[in-house]
Design a protein around this motif. Structure first.
Motif: not given
Length: 62
Positions: A15-36
């Protein structure tokens, strides 16, 4: 109903990650790939199919 503390923690983190991405799935998954890429040692890999293990020459662990 039993509430698993680990599941609760994972959901809160998501939920924190989703909030940081302001609900934008593109940004959410982009940040997950960067963390990987940043923390590859933390990734869990799916087990290989037995035929792939045989072809790779690696021990199957049996």
């Amino acid at each position: 109903m039993y509430e698993d503390p680990i599941v609760t923690e994972v959901r809160q983190a998501g939920q924190c990650l989703a909030d940081e991405a302001e609900g934008d799935l593109h940004i959410f998954f982009q940040r997950l790939r960067e963390a990987q890429k940043k923390y590859p040692e933390r990734l869990v890999r799916a087990p290989q199919h037995p035929s792939q293990v045989a072809e790779s020459g690696l021990p199957s662990g049996e």
